[in-house]
Design a protein around this motif. Structure first.
Motif, PDB file in Angstrom:
ATOM      1  N   THR A   1       0.847  -1.200   0.000  1.00  7.13           N
ATOM      2  CA  THR A   1       0.000   0.000   0.000  1.00  7.13           C
ATOM      3  C   THR A   1       0.880   1.247   0.000  1.00  7.13           C
ATOM      4  OG1 THR A   1      -1.595  -1.261   1.291  1.00  7.13           O
ATOM      5  CG2 THR A   1      -1.931   1.123   1.179  1.00  7.13           C
TER       6      THR A   1
ATOM      7  N   GLU B   1      -0.646  -8.967  -6.875  1.00  2.55           N
ATOM      8  CA  GLU B   1      -1.095 -10.370  -6.900  1.00  2.55           C
ATOM      9  C   GLU B   1      -0.527 -11.137  -8.090  1.00  2.55           C
ATOM     10  OE1 GLU B   1      -5.365 -10.089  -6.915  1.00  2.55           O
ATOM     11  OE2 GLU B   1      -5.422  -8.901  -5.087  1.00  2.55           O
TER      12      GLU B   1
ATOM     13  N   SER C   1       3.361  -6.547  -3.632  1.00  2.81           N
ATOM     14  CA  SER C   1       3.139  -6.720  -2.187  1.00  2.81           C
ATOM     15  C   SER C   1       3.730  -8.059  -1.749  1.00  2.81           C
ATOM     16  CB  SER C   1       1.640  -6.728  -1.885  1.00  2.81           C
ATOM     17  OG  SER C   1       1.390  -7.320  -0.625  1.00  2.81           O
TER      18      SER C   1
HETATM   19  C1  LIG Z   1      -4.380  -5.670  -5.624  1.00  2.00           C
HETATM   20  C2  LIG Z   1      -3.684  -5.309  -4.336  1.00  2.00           C
HETATM   21  N1  LIG Z   1      -3.118  -4.094  -4.233  1.00  2.00           N
HETATM   22  C3  LIG Z   1      -2.470  -3.719  -3.128  1.00  2.00           C
HETATM   23  C4  LIG Z   1      -2.347  -4.562  -2.042  1.00  2.00           C
HETATM   24  C5  LIG Z   1      -1.713  -4.030  -0.801  1.00  2.00           C
HETATM   25  O1  LIG Z   1      -0.630  -4.737  -0.362  1.00  2.00           O
HETATM   26  P1  LIG Z   1      -0.232  -4.761   1.192  1.00  2.00           P
HETATM   27  O2  LIG Z   1      -1.191  -5.640   1.902  1.00  2.00           O
HETATM   28  O3  LIG Z   1       1.165  -5.288   1.180  1.00  2.00           O
HETATM   29  O4  LIG Z   1      -0.296  -3.349   1.696  1.00  2.00           O
HETATM   30  C6  LIG Z   1      -2.903  -5.853  -2.121  1.00  2.00           C
HETATM   31  C7  LIG Z   1      -2.785  -6.877  -1.075  1.00  2.00           C
HETATM   32  O5  LIG Z   1      -2.938  -6.859   0.040  1.00  2.00           O
HETATM   33  C8  LIG Z   1      -3.603  -6.225  -3.288  1.00  2.00           C
HETATM   34  O6  LIG Z   1      -4.182  -7.429  -3.378  1.00  2.00           O
END
Ligand SMILES: Cc1ncc(COP(=O)(O)O)c(C=O)c1O
Length: 488
Positions: A169, A268, A289
């Protein structure tokens, strides 16, 4: 032999003859007596029945007079080691209950392992590299593993510059800020995604513009992108959802024509390809991520890849508090602390040593599921569009509206067999906080995928036996749910 839970249940007002029938059918020598709320109140084994008959019990007597009321119960999510610790010569079956005390599963020495939707594979050099960080004292964001992890990524995704960050994120947020996107700008995103995509845009003060997705790939529909472009549009953020590549040729063409940035949300899709090119290598910036359930993990973590050196350099400063590279503790920009620790990166380096193997196994799992599920006309499999390879972050399918049962019924059946599933994401526009960024009437495909999709266990080291358990449970569900509906 019938191993799903319903073949072991007996209402407390049943007769001994009913108990005999249940035990005969499940062929495991046991049944669980439950009250009207499906809470376990007793256990009866074939041994208990034999002893009862010797003592004069008749077939028409009630089971409640002979059942064993003294038994061990555990919560359904109890760790396998603890379940095993409770099983012994005397306690051979343990009912597992949910938070309301309802019987949802049981354990015995052949059935202690639940099948989770995902779990990390940490069997390589992860421990050795983390130990190295600890023994050397390099545990924060300074240290060689961060650079090594970034280098492994530039090589794997064929992009010139990489920055490891604290999660997927913060990486999306940093991508937007380093491209200069902020208040007054619009960024086009798909309705069907995880909330981090839209949140990152909102952090910057820019406006997300939500559009629909393609019904086959479930990724952003380029025709909808075109319609959504206004003079304020600054960027497109395709999401390679569940591992399927977005249509990058068309998206890049639109972006070039309208001079828009492209940020690939590849959280993903590590290991997926589009026209034989790695996902993450198309846009101006791409983001990954490494949360615990991702294709590779660092616990929490993220990675940004850049085409342009100036954007990369700006992002590197913003990641480190906006601190000048030439003058320590002098801040040229309002930055963030979005750094990854050397310990996380150490895990990441070890994971990248096995990334090809992990992706290979995830594709094999998908092949197995595809083969077993293709025969059900009421399922729509995700699959791969032409010129794409899917790394199948989570193996996911849709249960068509024409089906005799819905996703929730199937999920409940599988849960009773110890198999974890996961429904697809909610559409972004359906949540009140995001509703004003999209129009429900324009988002039909996203709504359909969201309401009908279900993911199956997809971790790279799932065993053949576990895979067969999952597909056998689905086969049983198809037979029994449909049969019950005919009966009713
Ligand atoms: C499509 C997508 N974008 C962003 C994220 C954000 O990643 P994170 O959980 O590492 O902040 C995720 C997964 O959690 C995701 O599935």
């Amino acid at each position: 032999m019938n191993t799903s839970l319903e073949h072991f249940l007996l209402p407390v007002n049943s007769t001994v003859q009913n108990a005999l029938k249940v035990i005969d059918q499940n062929a495991q020598g046991i049944c669980f007596i439950v009250d009207e709320f499906q809470r376990p109140v007793g256990i009866l084994t074939d041994g208990d029945l034999r002893r009862a008959f010797l003592n004069g019990t008749k077939l028409q007597d009630g089971v409640e007079y002979i059942m064993n009321r003294n038994f061990t119960v555990l919560p359904f999510d109890t760790h396998t080691d603890i379940i095993n610790g409770n099983l012994n010569q005397k306690i051979k079956h343990i009912p597992l209950v949910d938070q309301d005390g309802r019987l949802v599963d049981f354990a015995n020495k052949f059935r202690t392992k639940r099948i989770p939707i995902m779990q990390p594979q940490l069997s390589g050099n992860e421990l050795a590299y983390v130990s190295d960080c600890i023994t050397s004292g390099w545990i924060s964001s300074q240290g060689s593993y961060v650079k090594r992890f970034e280098e492994a990524f530039t090589k794997y995704c064929q992009m010139p510059y990489a920055l490891a960050v604290s999660n997927g994120t913060t990486s999306l947020h940093l991508a937007l800020v380093s491209l200069g996107i902020g208040a007054g700008d619009e960024v086009i995103i798909p309705d069907f995604t995880f909330a981090a995509t839209i949140n990152a845009i909102l952090y910057t003060g820019a406006v997300p513009v939500i559009v629909d997705v393609d019904l086959t790939s479930w990724t952003i529909d380029p025709i909808c992108i075109k319609k959504a472009i206004t003079p304020k549009t600054k960027a497109i953020m395709p999401v390679h959802i569940y591992g399927h590549a977005a249509d990058m040729d068309v998206i890049m063409e639109i972006a070039n024509e309208h001079q828009l940035f492209v940020i690939e949300d590849s959280a993903e899709a590590l290991g997926s390809t589009y026209h034989d090119q790695p996902i993450g290598s198309f846009g101006d910036v791409s983001s990954f991520s490494f949360f615990g359930n991702k294709t590779i993990t660092t616990g929490e973590g993220g990675m940004l890849l850049f085409k342009d050196k100036a954007v990369y350099e700006r992002a590197a400063i913003l990641r480190d508090h906006g601190m000048s590279k030439n003058k320590r503790y002098w801040h040229d920009m309002i930055g963030f602390n979005y750094r990854m620790t050397n310990m996380q990166a150490a895990v990441g380096v070890a994971q990248m040593e096995r990334v090809d193997d992990i992706v290979y196994h995830k594709r094999k799992i998908a092949q197995f599921y595809d083969q077993a599920l293709r025969k059900y006309p009421s399922l729509q499999l995700h699959g791969e569009k032409d010129h794409t390879t899917n790394s199948y972050w989570l193996y996911t399918f849709l249960i068509k509206e024409s089906s005799k049962f819905n996703r929730e019924e199937l999920a409940e059946r599988l849960a009773k067999n110890g198999i974890e599933t996961r429904p697809t994401f909610y559409p972004m526009h359906s949540m009140p906080i995001y509703a004003k960024y999209g129009r429900k009437e324009d988002l039909k495909n996203s709504i359909y995928i969201s309401e009908t999709g279900l993911s199956l266990p997809s971790y790279a080291d799932i065993t053949m036996e576990e895979l067969e358990n999952v597909t056998a449970a689905i086969a049983t569900a198809f037979t029994t749910i449909a049969f019950n509906q005919i009966e009713n």
